[in-house]
Design a protein around this motif. Sequence first.
Motif, PDB file in Angstrom:
ATOM      1  N   PRO A 161      13.423  46.816  28.993  1.00 43.01           N
ATOM      2  CA  PRO A 161      13.786  47.100  29.678  1.00 43.01           C
ATOM      3  C   PRO A 161      14.386  48.450  29.285  1.00 43.01           C
ATOM      4  O   PRO A 161      15.353  48.245  28.353  1.00 43.01           O
ATOM      5  N   ILE A 162      14.610  49.611  29.440  1.00 42.73           N
ATOM      6  CA  ILE A 162      15.320  50.966  28.971  1.00 42.73           C
ATOM      7  C   ILE A 162      15.263  51.516  27.491  1.00 42.73           C
ATOM      8  O   ILE A 162      15.993  51.371  26.858  1.00 42.73           O
ATOM      9  N   TYR A 216      12.752  48.249  34.953  1.00 49.52           N
ATOM     10  CA  TYR A 216      13.504  49.239  35.033  1.00 49.52           C
ATOM     11  C   TYR A 216      12.007  50.061  33.995  1.00 49.52           C
ATOM     12  O   TYR A 216      11.425  49.651  33.853  1.00 49.52           O
ATOM     13  N   LEU A 249      18.581  53.791  37.246  1.00 43.10           N
ATOM     14  CA  LEU A 249      19.201  53.042  36.343  1.00 43.10           C
ATOM     15  C   LEU A 249      20.865  52.643  37.731  1.00 43.10           C
ATOM     16  O   LEU A 249      21.283  50.675  37.313  1.00 43.10           O
ATOM     17  N   PRO A 252      18.838  50.412  41.484  1.00 48.29           N
ATOM     18  CA  PRO A 252      17.545  50.306  41.598  1.00 48.29           C
ATOM     19  C   PRO A 252      17.607  49.410  43.206  1.00 48.29           C
ATOM     20  O   PRO A 252      18.350  48.810  43.776  1.00 48.29           O
TER      21      PRO A 252
END
Length: 270
Positions: A161-162, A216, A249, A252
């Motif tokens: 994620p990210i 994410y 972010l 969510p």
Amino acid sequence: MLGMQSALRPGCWTWASGVRNVVAALALLVSAAHAQNASPLPSTAEIIARSKPSVVLVGTFNPLANPRFAFRGTGFAVADGRRIATNAHVLPESGSEQESQLVVQVKQANGAWEIRKVLDVSLERSHDLAILDIGAPALRPLPLKTELPQEGTEVLFIGFPIGGALGFSHVSHRGMISAITPVALPAPSSNSLNARNLSQLRSGAFNILQMDAVAYPGNSGGPVLDARTGEVLGVINMVLIKNTKESVLAQPSGISYAIPIDNVARILQR
């Protein structure tokens, strides 16, 4: 004679009852033996530990760029371990990165990341799926469970994620399959239809897994695992956004979606 038969009946009944009790006791012993010999279900920690080496980074590599590796999403080993399942939307558009090579990065036992070139790609955009051929040496493929899971099934998913913001470390999340719903949602009016909606309507709607779980950007293409067995149930492909993409972010929605894994199995068979 009638008196003798009457006298024997209770004894015969007791004998038959005793036989039934013995049979029942034997059945319980056999069942207990099977239970002792059966392998216990793995713990959550065991599932995560054994699955992580099969989950890879998907991106592009350009020796003249900075950074040289551009992360695009998550993938995981399937079939013979030389193929990686991911989302079609994770891959760059054709011709958009002419100087870059499509690659995956595999985490080695010593913790270092190894770049592997993608040799061939099979796409099925109608289901947002891609199969990448990375050649030998093979990775450990994740087992697939092609039966559609039941609502309420607890799941795990592993990904990045990210992207590089967390240092390209495997991150695991837990959730539940909250619904199985058609991917082509009806539009409120013809003005609301876009190219993606029309494409899905033409190719036919299909079921998608809706999860009560937070995913994410960067989780796309990652495996959704049965939390009890570690088998792959689906491929994460989108997250419900409350307001704007920038808010995903900070705010969510907690609603994520995955393509059922039987679609990956069908592509591999083909």
